[in-house]
Design a protein around this motif. Structure first.
Motif, mmCIF file in Angstrom:
data_model
loop_
_atom_site.group_PDB
_atom_site.id
_atom_site.type_symbol
_atom_site.label_atom_id
_atom_site.label_comp_id
_atom_site.label_asym_id
_atom_site.label_seq_id
_atom_site.Cartn_x
_atom_site.Cartn_y
_atom_site.Cartn_z
ATOM 1 N N GLU A 30 0.818 -1.210 0.000
ATOM 2 C CA GLU A 30 0.000 0.000 0.000
ATOM 3 C C GLU A 30 0.857 1.266 0.000
ATOM 4 N N LYS A 31 1.919 1.273 0.809
ATOM 5 C CA LYS A 31 2.776 2.454 0.893
ATOM 6 C C LYS A 31 3.529 2.681 -0.412
ATOM 7 N N VAL A 32 4.062 1.617 -0.999
ATOM 8 C CA VAL A 32 4.766 1.762 -2.275
ATOM 9 C C VAL A 32 3.802 2.219 -3.364
ATOM 10 N N ALA A 33 2.597 1.678 -3.354
ATOM 11 C CA ALA A 33 1.594 2.088 -4.337
ATOM 12 C C ALA A 33 1.329 3.588 -4.230
ATOM 13 N N GLU A 34 1.199 4.056 -3.002
ATOM 14 C CA GLU A 34 0.969 5.486 -2.775
ATOM 15 C C GLU A 34 2.157 6.314 -3.282
ATOM 16 N N LEU A 35 3.363 5.890 -2.958
ATOM 17 C CA LEU A 35 4.561 6.631 -3.354
ATOM 18 C C LEU A 35 4.772 6.635 -4.867
ATOM 19 N N ALA A 36 4.407 5.538 -5.522
ATOM 20 C CA ALA A 36 4.612 5.409 -6.966
ATOM 21 C C ALA A 36 3.385 5.821 -7.779
ATOM 22 N N ASN A 37 2.316 6.199 -7.093
ATOM 23 C CA ASN A 37 1.082 6.626 -7.748
ATOM 24 C C ASN A 37 0.481 5.531 -8.642
ATOM 25 N N VAL A 38 0.432 4.311 -8.078
ATOM 26 C CA VAL A 38 -0.237 3.181 -8.728
ATOM 27 C C VAL A 38 -1.147 2.545 -7.683
ATOM 28 N N SER A 39 -1.959 1.595 -8.100
ATOM 29 C CA SER A 39 -2.852 0.938 -7.146
ATOM 30 C C SER A 39 -2.138 -0.188 -6.417
ATOM 31 N N GLN A 40 -2.669 -0.559 -5.256
ATOM 32 C CA GLN A 40 -2.123 -1.691 -4.511
ATOM 33 C C GLN A 40 -2.298 -2.961 -5.326
ATOM 34 N N GLN A 41 -3.378 -3.068 -6.079
ATOM 35 C CA GLN A 41 -3.602 -4.246 -6.931
ATOM 36 C C GLN A 41 -2.511 -4.344 -8.000
ATOM 37 N N ILE A 73 0.587 -3.333 -7.665
ATOM 38 C CA ILE A 73 1.774 -3.819 -6.963
ATOM 39 C C ILE A 73 1.669 -5.326 -6.742
ATOM 40 N N SER A 74 0.510 -5.785 -6.321
ATOM 41 C CA SER A 74 0.297 -7.212 -6.109
ATOM 42 C C SER A 74 0.509 -7.993 -7.406
ATOM 43 N N ASP A 75 -0.081 -7.512 -8.496
ATOM 44 C CA ASP A 75 0.076 -8.170 -9.793
ATOM 45 C C ASP A 75 1.534 -8.137 -10.252
ATOM 46 N N LEU A 76 2.211 -7.036 -10.017
ATOM 47 C CA LEU A 76 3.623 -6.906 -10.387
ATOM 48 C C LEU A 76 4.460 -7.955 -9.660
ATOM 49 N N GLU A 77 4.264 -8.074 -8.362
ATOM 50 C CA GLU A 77 5.041 -9.023 -7.565
ATOM 51 C C GLU A 77 4.781 -10.472 -7.976
ATOM 52 N N ARG A 78 3.617 -10.737 -8.517
ATOM 53 C CA ARG A 78 3.282 -12.096 -8.969
ATOM 54 C C ARG A 78 3.668 -12.329 -10.432
ATOM 55 N N GLY A 79 4.325 -11.339 -11.045
ATOM 56 C CA GLY A 79 4.768 -11.491 -12.429
ATOM 57 C C GLY A 79 3.659 -11.347 -13.447
ATOM 58 N N LYS A 80 2.560 -10.710 -13.049
ATOM 59 C CA LYS A 80 1.410 -10.550 -13.937
ATOM 60 C C LYS A 80 1.422 -9.218 -14.686
ATOM 61 N N ARG A 81 2.306 -8.308 -14.283
ATOM 62 C CA ARG A 81 2.377 -6.984 -14.907
ATOM 63 C C ARG A 81 3.730 -6.776 -15.559
ATOM 64 N N ASN A 82 3.725 -6.018 -16.632
ATOM 65 C CA ASN A 82 4.938 -5.669 -17.340
ATOM 66 C C ASN A 82 5.015 -4.136 -17.327
ATOM 67 N N PRO A 83 5.721 -3.559 -16.353
ATOM 68 C CA PRO A 83 5.691 -2.103 -16.200
ATOM 69 C C PRO A 83 6.378 -1.365 -17.347
ATOM 70 N N THR A 84 5.874 -0.184 -17.638
ATOM 71 C CA THR A 84 6.530 0.690 -18.606
ATOM 72 C C THR A 84 7.821 1.197 -17.978
ATOM 73 N N LEU A 85 8.685 1.783 -18.777
ATOM 74 C CA LEU A 85 9.925 2.358 -18.250
ATOM 75 C C LEU A 85 9.634 3.457 -17.237
ATOM 76 N N GLU A 86 8.627 4.258 -17.500
ATOM 77 C CA GLU A 86 8.260 5.333 -16.579
ATOM 78 C C GLU A 86 7.786 4.758 -15.242
ATOM 79 N N THR A 87 6.948 3.733 -15.285
ATOM 80 C CA THR A 87 6.462 3.101 -14.052
ATOM 81 C C THR A 87 7.613 2.413 -13.322
ATOM 82 N N LEU A 88 8.492 1.756 -14.070
ATOM 83 C CA LEU A 88 9.660 1.115 -13.460
ATOM 84 C C LEU A 88 10.488 2.143 -12.700
ATOM 85 N N SER A 89 10.686 3.303 -13.294
ATOM 86 C CA SER A 89 11.428 4.385 -12.644
ATOM 87 C C SER A 89 10.703 4.870 -11.394
#
Length: 87
Positions: free
Chosen positions: A23-34, A36-52
């Protein structure tokens, strides 16, 4: 390993090592907690901007999220130091 799974594993390891919640990382990165959850499970492929944005939220380099990580003897999974591959 697929890049998105590598990023997800690195992100989860670094987030845990930093003591931040999804939740805190989602807030800091301006993305949803969902996201972050999907990212950690390998379900998301972040853009370069989101990765940054995610790396900034964790206080690490964006390269730490894409660099292969291998545990060496004596290391723990929460050790945020990436290891270079000897392959």
């Amino acid at each position: 390993m697929e890049m998105r799974k590598l990023v997800g594993k690195n992100f989860a390891r670094l987030r845990a090592a930093s003591g931040l919640t999804q939740e805190k990382v989602a807030e800091l990165a301006n993305v949803s907690q969902q996201y972050i959850s999907d990212l950690e499970r390998g379900k998301r492929n972040p853009t370069l901007e989101t990765l940054s944005d995610l790396a900034t939220a964790l206080g690490v380099s964006h390269l730490d999220l894409v660099r292969p990580y291998e545990l060496e003897e004596g290391d723990t999974a929460s050790d945020p130091t990436p290891r270079s591959s000897s392959r």
